[in-house]
Design a protein around this motif. Structure first.
Motif, mmCIF file in Angstrom:
data_model
loop_
_atom_site.group_PDB
_atom_site.id
_atom_site.type_symbol
_atom_site.label_atom_id
_atom_site.label_comp_id
_atom_site.label_asym_id
_atom_site.label_seq_id
_atom_site.Cartn_x
_atom_site.Cartn_y
_atom_site.Cartn_z
ATOM 1 N N ALA A 66 72.530 2.957 79.854
ATOM 2 C CA ALA A 66 72.143 1.591 80.200
ATOM 3 C C ALA A 66 71.105 1.630 81.321
ATOM 4 O O ALA A 66 70.925 2.671 81.980
ATOM 5 C CB ALA A 66 73.372 0.807 80.630
ATOM 6 N N TRP A 72 71.262 -5.950 81.932
ATOM 7 C CA TRP A 72 72.312 -5.047 81.465
ATOM 8 C C TRP A 72 71.896 -4.206 80.269
ATOM 9 O O TRP A 72 72.578 -3.257 79.915
ATOM 10 C CB TRP A 72 73.559 -5.862 81.125
ATOM 11 N N HIS A 73 70.797 -4.573 79.610
ATOM 12 C CA HIS A 73 70.346 -3.844 78.435
ATOM 13 C C HIS A 73 68.835 -3.681 78.444
ATOM 14 O O HIS A 73 68.116 -4.504 79.003
ATOM 15 C CB HIS A 73 70.737 -4.599 77.155
ATOM 16 N N SER A 91 74.550 2.210 75.494
ATOM 17 C CA SER A 91 74.001 0.844 75.506
ATOM 18 C C SER A 91 73.321 0.436 74.203
ATOM 19 O O SER A 91 73.028 -0.742 74.000
ATOM 20 C CB SER A 91 73.004 0.684 76.658
ATOM 21 N N TYR A 92 73.044 1.398 73.307
ATOM 22 C CA TYR A 92 72.267 1.094 72.098
ATOM 23 C C TYR A 92 73.133 1.265 70.862
ATOM 24 O O TYR A 92 73.705 2.334 70.647
ATOM 25 C CB TYR A 92 71.063 2.015 72.011
ATOM 26 N N ASP A 124 67.628 -2.483 72.893
ATOM 27 C CA ASP A 124 69.076 -2.514 72.652
ATOM 28 C C ASP A 124 69.483 -3.844 72.030
ATOM 29 O O ASP A 124 70.296 -3.900 71.103
ATOM 30 C CB ASP A 124 69.854 -2.354 73.966
ATOM 31 N N HIS A 176 78.470 2.753 80.696
ATOM 32 C CA HIS A 176 77.050 2.728 81.053
ATOM 33 C C HIS A 176 76.256 3.786 80.284
ATOM 34 O O HIS A 176 75.038 3.829 80.387
ATOM 35 C CB HIS A 176 76.869 2.959 82.558
ATOM 36 N N LYS A 202 76.746 3.488 69.064
ATOM 37 C CA LYS A 202 76.649 3.613 70.517
ATOM 38 C C LYS A 202 77.020 5.024 70.971
ATOM 39 O O LYS A 202 76.313 5.667 71.757
ATOM 40 C CB LYS A 202 77.578 2.602 71.192
ATOM 41 N N SER A 255 71.830 -11.279 78.576
ATOM 42 C CA SER A 255 71.909 -9.842 78.846
ATOM 43 C C SER A 255 70.604 -9.307 79.427
ATOM 44 O O SER A 255 70.606 -8.465 80.328
ATOM 45 C CB SER A 255 72.255 -9.076 77.564
ATOM 46 N N SER A 257 73.127 -3.152 71.385
ATOM 47 C CA SER A 257 73.906 -4.066 72.211
ATOM 48 C C SER A 257 75.110 -4.606 71.445
ATOM 49 O O SER A 257 74.972 -5.188 70.373
ATOM 50 C CB SER A 257 73.028 -5.239 72.674
#
Length: 225
Positions: free
Chosen positions: A93, A169-170, A115-116, A174, A112, A86, A164, A118
């Protein structure tokens, strides 16, 4: 690796065009269930106590530290493998409206900005998967029970991805990357524990085969020397 390359290139178009805060189209009651009941299932506040409880109970029954060591290794793998990815890839995000890699960062955008992959998707597979592995390997649970628990892990992972994505959120990639990363780390953990247990067993067998030398004989040999 291949998914990461695709997510950094061709899949960005699909990520951005397929993203939406779908939960906003749902009644407030449903949004509450998604965010405050279903989403936390794959979070540390829930999955870590589950893993810790399983590890302690199994370790106590087997009179072995190995289940606890496995649980600690799973947590370390999550923070180093998933957390490290991450921070390294620094993908913002969807709240930042930017799917480019290296465009975010924890110092720039906080949580934020990383994000990658998840974390929730990875935890669903890695942490719950480790708990099932401990039960399967270190207890007398039947195959049916283990399969039932493994199916439960699959449902938890599916829940993490669906919730998610619905909450927005993703990015989609992700979530898939989180599943793959969690699965890879789980396989490495199982391999490591299996190899370590095999080495311990070999050492014990060698120690058992080693002939015992009487203490009086050892003293005689030393005096003769």
């Amino acid at each position: 690796m291949i998914l990461t390359i695709l997510a950094a290139g061709p899949l960005q178009h699909l990520d951005t065009h397929g993203h939406e805060y779908w939960s906003r189209m749902l009644p407030p009651e449903v949004q509450y269930v998604l965010q405050h009941i279903l989403d936390p299932i794959a979070g540390q506040a829930v999955c870590l106590p589950v893993l810790a409880t399983v590890a302690v109970v199994v370790a106590h029954r087997r009179r072995s530290w190995r289940p606890i060591i496995c649980a600690m290794a799973a947590e370390a793998a999550f923070y180093v493998g998933v957390g490290g990815s991450k921070v390294l890839l620094a993908r913002p995000a969807p709240t930042e409206q930017d799917a480019e890699f290296f465009a975010g960062g924890i110092l720039k955008d906080g949580w934020h900005g990383i994000s990658y992959p998840s974390g929730h998707a990875a935890e669903a597979v890695l942490v719950y998967g480790t708990a099932v592995y401990l039960i399967a390997r270190y207890t007398a649970a039947s195959r049916t029970t283990v399969r039932f628990l493994a199916a439960g892990v699959g449902l938890i992972a599916l829940n993490a991805v669906a919730v998610s994505y619905t909450l927005g959120w993703h990015w989609a990639s992700d979530l898939f990357a989180g599943l793959l990363t969690g699965g890879l780390l789980l396989r490495l953990l199982v391999w490591w524990d299996t190899e370590a247990a095999a080495r311990e067993r070999e050492d014990q067998e060698l120690a058992a085969e080693r002939p015992l030398v009487p203490a009086s004989y050892e003293r005689t040999e030393k005096l003769a020397a």
